[in-house]
Design an enzyme around this catalytic site. Sequence first.
Site, short mmCIF file in Angstrom:
data_model
loop_
_atom_site.label_atom_id
_atom_site.label_comp_id
_atom_site.label_asym_id
_atom_site.label_seq_id
_atom_site.Cartn_x
_atom_site.Cartn_y
_atom_site.Cartn_z
N ASP A 14 0.97 -17.66 -3.77
CA ASP A 14 1.61 -16.62 -4.58
C ASP A 14 0.57 -15.95 -5.47
O ASP A 14 0.55 -16.15 -6.68
CB ASP A 14 2.74 -17.24 -5.41
CG ASP A 14 3.47 -16.19 -6.23
OD1 ASP A 14 3.34 -14.99 -5.92
OD2 ASP A 14 4.18 -16.57 -7.19
N HIS A 17 1.56 -9.14 -3.39
CA HIS A 17 0.57 -8.10 -3.11
C HIS A 17 1.34 -6.79 -3.01
O HIS A 17 1.83 -6.41 -1.95
CB HIS A 17 -0.16 -8.43 -1.80
CG HIS A 17 -1.18 -7.40 -1.42
ND1 HIS A 17 -2.52 -7.54 -1.71
CD2 HIS A 17 -1.07 -6.22 -0.78
CE1 HIS A 17 -3.18 -6.50 -1.26
NE2 HIS A 17 -2.33 -5.68 -0.68
N ASP A 66 0.86 -1.20 0.00
CA ASP A 66 0.00 0.00 0.00
C ASP A 66 0.89 1.25 0.00
O ASP A 66 2.11 1.15 0.10
CB ASP A 66 -0.95 -0.01 1.21
CG ASP A 66 -0.20 0.11 2.54
OD1 ASP A 66 0.73 -0.69 2.76
OD2 ASP A 66 -0.52 1.00 3.34
N GLU A 123 2.27 -10.18 0.76
CA GLU A 123 2.57 -8.74 0.66
C GLU A 123 4.07 -8.55 0.87
O GLU A 123 4.80 -9.50 1.22
CB GLU A 123 1.75 -7.93 1.67
CG GLU A 123 1.86 -6.43 1.41
CD GLU A 123 0.83 -5.56 2.14
OE1 GLU A 123 -0.04 -6.09 2.85
OE2 GLU A 123 0.94 -4.32 1.98
O1 9MR Z 1 3.02 -6.23 9.62
C1 9MR Z 1 1.73 -6.01 10.17
C2 9MR Z 1 1.29 -7.26 10.89
O2 9MR Z 1 2.13 -7.50 12.01
C3 9MR Z 1 -0.16 -7.11 11.33
O3 9MR Z 1 -0.59 -8.34 11.88
C4 9MR Z 1 -1.02 -6.72 10.13
C5 9MR Z 1 -2.48 -6.53 10.49
O4 9MR Z 1 -2.64 -5.46 11.35
O5 9MR Z 1 -0.54 -5.52 9.56
C6 9MR Z 1 0.76 -5.63 9.07
O6 9MR Z 1 1.16 -4.39 8.57
C7 9MR Z 1 0.54 -3.91 7.39
C8 9MR Z 1 0.16 -2.47 7.67
O7 9MR Z 1 -0.86 -2.44 8.62
C9 9MR Z 1 -0.25 -1.72 6.42
N1 9MR Z 1 0.72 -1.85 5.38
C10 9MR Z 1 1.02 -3.23 5.05
C11 9MR Z 1 1.57 -3.94 6.26
C12 9MR Z 1 2.04 -5.35 5.91
O8 9MR Z 1 0.98 -6.22 5.65
#
Ligand code: 9MR
Length: 629
Positions: A524, A474, A174, A533
């Site tokens: 994948d 992602h 994102d 991601e």
């Molecule tokens: O890395 C984060 C993970 O530990 C959490 O469980 C998850 C859900 O809250 O979010 C991950 O972080 C994401 C962030 O909130 C937004 N950008 C992408 C991040 C990686 O997925």
Amino acid sequence: MFVKKFAFQSAALAAFTLAPVFAATAYINEIGYRPGDSKELALVDANGNVDFVNAAGQVALSVTPKAASFWDASGQNVQLVDFSKLVEPGKYSVKVNGNELRSDLVVKTKTYEDVVKAALKWFYYQRASMSLEEQYAGKWSRAAGHTNATVELHNSTGASGTINSTKGWYDAGDYGRYIVNSGITTYTLLSLYEHFPEYFKTLKWNIPADGSLPDLLAEIKWNLDWMLTMQANDGGVYHKLTSLGFPGDVMPAQDNSKLYAIGKSTAGTFDFAAVMALASRVYKPFDASYATKCLDAAKKAYSWGLQNPNQNFTANPSGVSTGAYEDSKPGDEKIFAGTELFITTGDASYKQSGTTEYISYWGDVTGLATYEKATHQAFGDAGEAKQKILGTADGFVKRAESGFGVVMAKDDFVWGSNSTAANQGVWLLHAYYLTGDEKYYNAAVKALDYLLGKNPLDMSFVTGFGTKSPKMPHHRPSTSDNVDDPIPGMLVGGPQPGGEDVGSAAEWKCADYRTGQAATAYTDQRCSYATNEVAINWNAPLAYLAGALEALNAGYAPEFAVDGVAKGELPTSSSSVAESSSSQGPTGFTAPVERDLVRESQPRFRFDNHKLYVEMNGKRFDLKGERIK
Ligand code: 9MR
């Protein structure tokens, strides 16, 4: 025409008749193994000795696998195969009873250098507010995104109006920018430079120059500059800079959603203080005024944190659905900030006690402070820090001796599990720095082996590297840039059984890919934000792990070993730790050391084939000060 068709038919026939009935799999580090390192692969469903066959078709080594043991993270019985004796660089095939299990095993020097460069180059591809020119970005060149500097203060900040904020790295797939996650990421990259400055002064990976800064520091500065924009006048730091919801699957320049500075948090502010205090040390030799700016910002943030100890961002405000990086316990960030400020300033009022045996992630950074304390005797709990690092590292070494021969355990498969693997490797390297004991080095290599292919998915988790690697991460730019290959050098989140992205109809939802096993719950596909991601805090420990291994093998000892503090023998009377003026080596080798002098005339700890020695004026000495011929 006829000949061509015939050739095709016979090839197809050959493939059909010769297709092995043999189901055994050998799982390897697909990038390669260093000639002098210990080397291991994991073998499943095989019966017999393993032959390593060189390009000339000769068996270079034959190994009897160890007895099988069960790995509960994947539900497999695994035999480990130690092929450390395969030292000749080259490409090998792996055979059992004459059956070729694979033909892509490589032994080579500078084994991970390309991975290091790509993992660091990826941060350039994540840059907000600038276009990526073809001369640097090749087929992944793109227009600038998020160039509008004016950002509205969301009412969750407790203020109104606008601030100017550009630059920084997009967090992940994102386009949000988040202070908390920038904290651990930027620390990890800064510490890589601080530990191996001489190595990183010369390593380059084709990014735009920033004055005379080494590439690593030029890259990090892009994010530091953004972080600095996120500090309010009172010293507090806004929690994140995002739109209200996640953008669509578009290129950065096509995301025109309005940006807001959202929240202002104690955890984020302490993370910011820690990073800025560390940055101040690292940038000082290059740009004294930037160093002062960072240190002033760090001090101001720290004071705000002390005055606002519980302004916690525990959930998104209503109407906001971007990443939360929520944290209701900012005590660890306070330890982290105080620790970095004390190291930089020598001012004891910043000293914070507290160490941990747990590796860090974005939500708990005590582990980062623990690293620092273990190498700075001036902390009262330096010994405790060292003990905890070694205790945990011993457990990691043990785990890697059975099952899949990796450090990862069933419970480690959480969202971003690959960053857990990478951070376990970084932790093991710290244990190695503190002791010089090769068992930690070897287990750190195994952590990297896991990420680069020695795992039950039989794939490298880094895009563009390995026989099999993720093709559909992602990652908005990689899906919307009309280029087939994903941007290289990205570490995907990796397997974990949570299935947060499993669903039916909605966009961004995947068909159920779970397997009932933690270590294989992965797909994948671009829909899989919970396993596929990419994120800056995942790539940073990959870059550290691979980068430190390359630096060590290029002969560089971590810089704090030069100050003798790694071994806990530096006199603690000095008022400022950062300006220590004497050094003692692990067994008492004493020589004058002053930071920032010409390195050649100084004693340096160096590694050669995993052995620590001292180099001074081009000569080698053992640790008792005896000349080595
Ligand atoms: O890395 C984060 C993970 O530990 C959490 O469980 C998850 C859900 O809250 O979010 C991950 O972080 C994401 C962030 O909130 C937004 N950008 C992408 C991040 C990686 O997925």
